[in-house]
Design an enzyme around this catalytic site. Structure first.
Site, PDB file in Angstrom:
ATOM      1  N   HIS A 181       1.653   7.039  -0.316  1.00  0.00           N
ATOM      2  CA  HIS A 181       0.847   6.114   0.495  1.00  0.00           C
ATOM      3  C   HIS A 181      -0.560   6.030  -0.086  1.00  0.00           C
ATOM      4  CE1 HIS A 181      -1.348   4.493   3.955  1.00  0.00           C
ATOM      5  NE2 HIS A 181      -0.184   4.106   4.449  1.00  0.00           N
TER       6      HIS A 181
ATOM      7  N   HIS B  21       0.800  -1.219   0.000  1.00  0.00           N
ATOM      8  CA  HIS B  21       0.000   0.000   0.000  1.00  0.00           C
ATOM      9  C   HIS B  21       0.841   1.280   0.000  1.00  0.00           C
ATOM     10  CE1 HIS B  21       1.186  -0.624   4.106  1.00  0.00           C
ATOM     11  NE2 HIS B  21       0.803   0.597   4.417  1.00  0.00           N
TER      12      HIS B  21
END
Length: 597
Positions: free
Chosen positions: A524, A509
């Site tokens: 992110h 992620h």
């Protein structure tokens, strides 16, 4: 962390007492010989409060402490006691150039404080004579003159004492070997030209005061002779009487006949090597040595120059190598302070200024490990500045007439010979030029766009709506704890690299990229998306991989993730400093500038 706590931590992280076979220290470093290098926790040692850095050379593990190394060494001594190991045994395992340098360092380093005291006293005497305060006949002057000569005249004894520890042989016998070279009758015979024979063999008559290698090699020979007789003589009572007399009875004649003369000639060749370089390539000899000097100090190789400098002092009465080390400190100071001027990170800027001042005072390791190692252009600036200083030093024939630790306060040691007035002009000029070049180079590198602190543009990794960081539904990011930046609500399911760089983090992620200027950019995907365990997300890059701006780094199922209740906002932050620009709100296209850092 106290000095005691630091010493305990270092010993423990090196694998404990049993993993340390030998240890010494120089002006800024603790130097350890380890039985098993793999037991040393390098990262943990480097992270200790009070440790500036670590380096490994020739089987020696060096912990850089700085100016307080003496205090830490005392605590290490209390923990380890006498851990000396025979270098003879060590050389049988591995004999290299680094082994020789390591041995010379261990033997000569403990003598440097005595050299410093002698050098400072010579400066005092020079000032007294120059100002007309003393004419050389006063009792105080004569006493001070004795102090200034002791360390050099009796150098063979000092070397023998330290060599005994290094070669694991009786100190009393070793001192006898060194003292034999200075025995009054022998010294008188040398001065008067009186021949001396031993069993029909003519002994070469040389003066051995202020020499290193005759005593050093003599004690090395003693260690072999002693061990030989120790194996031959089996009775322990007989050993007490026979080993000392047999060892000295064989060693000292061989030292007079063979070892000392060869060592003396070899030392002369060593001293003449630099003279030969100057005669062959002139000031470029100083330029080459100067350019390499920061790297030599970084790796500890500069210790190999000390014997050359001492031999120069004893042969010519001055040294031309030590001034290049003097200009190294000036160059380190200039490069560190110049780097501090262009640095954007406030903490790094403060460290650069502080260590620059320390280098100016004569201790360059803090600047080397805190600034130069972390910024290659700062290191290159110091190397270029030192090269200029070395070139000028040889060009102007600058010499140091006292063996002093090179720093700004050792400038009076340049005054001597018949060129004092010229030196008073040329030395300050050389210092200013060296400092100016070193100081200017980080600024030049920044102007050319090469510096670590050049701002680079960070492009939007996705198309979408830009939102301020404080609007992100995650306190870690919205508070700025992870750095400054923005969030982007993406229009599609592909994330591109916002800049050129190297992948530092590659997770399902999130991806971290180290940009070319050293900035660390974190991209992110979403809020709490770590809970998806990679479901619906595909990271296309690996750690340590080089990436180009616009390269695809993450693909994700935007609609599928959002249906599961997750926010897919793409967060882009600089985790290592401030950002510039980036006041944009509203829609942004992928590849457009988001901010710079």
């Amino acid at each position: 962390m106290s000095k005691k706590e630091l010493a305990i931590a270092i010993v423990d992280l090196l694998g404990g007492k049993d993993n340390i076979s030998n240890y010494v220290h120089c002006v800024t470093r603790l130097r350890f010989n380890l039985n098993d290098d793999s037991k040393a926790d390098k990262n943990a040692i480097e992270a200790l409060e009070g440790v500036l850095g670590i380096t490994e050379q020739g089987g020696q593990f060096q912990v850089v402490i700085g100016t307080s190394v003496g205090e830490v060494f005392k605590e290490v001594e209390l923990l380890l006691g006498n851990k000396g190991e025979s270098v003879v045994q060590e050389e049988q395992k591995k004999f290299t150039l680094m082994t020789i340098i390591e041995t010379l360092t261990a033997i000569i380093a403990p003598v440097i404080p005595a050299f410093t005291a002698a050098g400072m006293m010579k400066i005092v005497l020079l000032l007294l004579a120059t100002l007309g305060i003393a004419n050389g006949t006063e009792g105080v002057y004569i006493t001070f003159n004795i102090i200034s000569d002791i360390a050099f005249y009796f150098l063979p004894i000092l070397i023998a004492l330290n060599a005994a520890t290094r070669f694991n042989v009786d100190q009393g016998l070793a001192v006898c070997v060194g003292a034999a070279l200075l025995y009054p009758s022998f010294v008188s015979m040398v001065a008067e030209g009186t021949p001396l024979t031993f069993l029909g063999f003519q002994i070469p008559m040389y003066s051995y005061s202020a020499t290193i290698f005759p005593a050093l090699l003599g004690v090395l020979l003693l260690s072999y002779v002693y061990k030989f007789w120790d194996k031959i003589v089996k009775n322990n009572t007989a050993k007490v009487f026979l080993l000392p007399v047999l060892s000295l009875g064989i060693t000292i004649p061989l030292v007079f006949l063979v070892v000392a003369p060869i060592a003396n000639v070899g030392a002369g060749i060593l001293a003449n090597s630099f003279t030969w370089m100057i005669g062959t390539i002139g000031p470029f000899a100083g330029l080459i040595i100067g350019f390499l000097m920061p790297l030599m100090v970084l790796t500890g190789l500069h210790q190999s120059l000390t014997p050359i400098e001492i031999v120069e002092m004893s042969t010519y009465g001055y040294t031309m190598v030590l001034p290049i080390e003097f200009f190294h400190n000036i160059a380190e100071a200039g490069a560190a302070i110049g780097t501090g001027v262009v640095a954007r990170d406030k903490k790094f800027k403060a460290i650069a200024f502080q260590t620059g001042a320390t280098a100016f005072m004569g201790v360059s390791e803090p600047a080397l490990y805190s600034v130069m190692v972390k910024d290659k252009f700062a290191m290159l600036s110091a190397m270029i500045g030192n090269a200029v200083g070395g070139f000028l030093s040889v060009l102007f024939a600058l010499k140091m007439f006292s063996f002093l630790w090179p720093n700004i306060f050792s400038m009076p040691s340049f005054l001597g010979g018949d060129s004092v007035s010229k030196t008073l002009i040329l030395l300050p000029i050389s210092i200013v030029i060296t400092f100016a070049v070193s100081f200017a180079m980080p600024i030049v590198f920044k102007v050319l766009g090469l510096s670590k602190d050049v701002n680079i543009a960070i492009m939007s990794p996705v198309s979408g709506k830009v939102i301020p960081l404080n609007a992100i539904n995650d306190k870690v990011f919205s508070s700025g704890l992870c750095g400054k930046g923005f969030g982007i609500i993406p229009n599609d399911g592909e994330i591109l690299a916002p800049c050129d760089g190297e992948i530092k983090i590659a997770m399902n992620h999130a991806v971290g990229i180290v940009a070319k200027n050293g900035s660390e950019i974190l991209i992110h995907l979403g809020i709490d998306t770590v809970k998806l365990n990679g479901e619906g997300i595909k990271t296309l890059v690996k750690q340590d991989e080089k990436v180009k701006r616009g390269q695809s780094i993450i693909e994700f199922d935007k609609q599928g993730i959002e249906k599961k209740g997750y926010d897919t906002t793409c967060i882009v932050v600089n985790t290592t400093g401030e950002i510039k620009g980036g006041e944009t709100t509203g829609e942004i296209l992928v590849g457009k500038k988001l901010f710079s850092c």
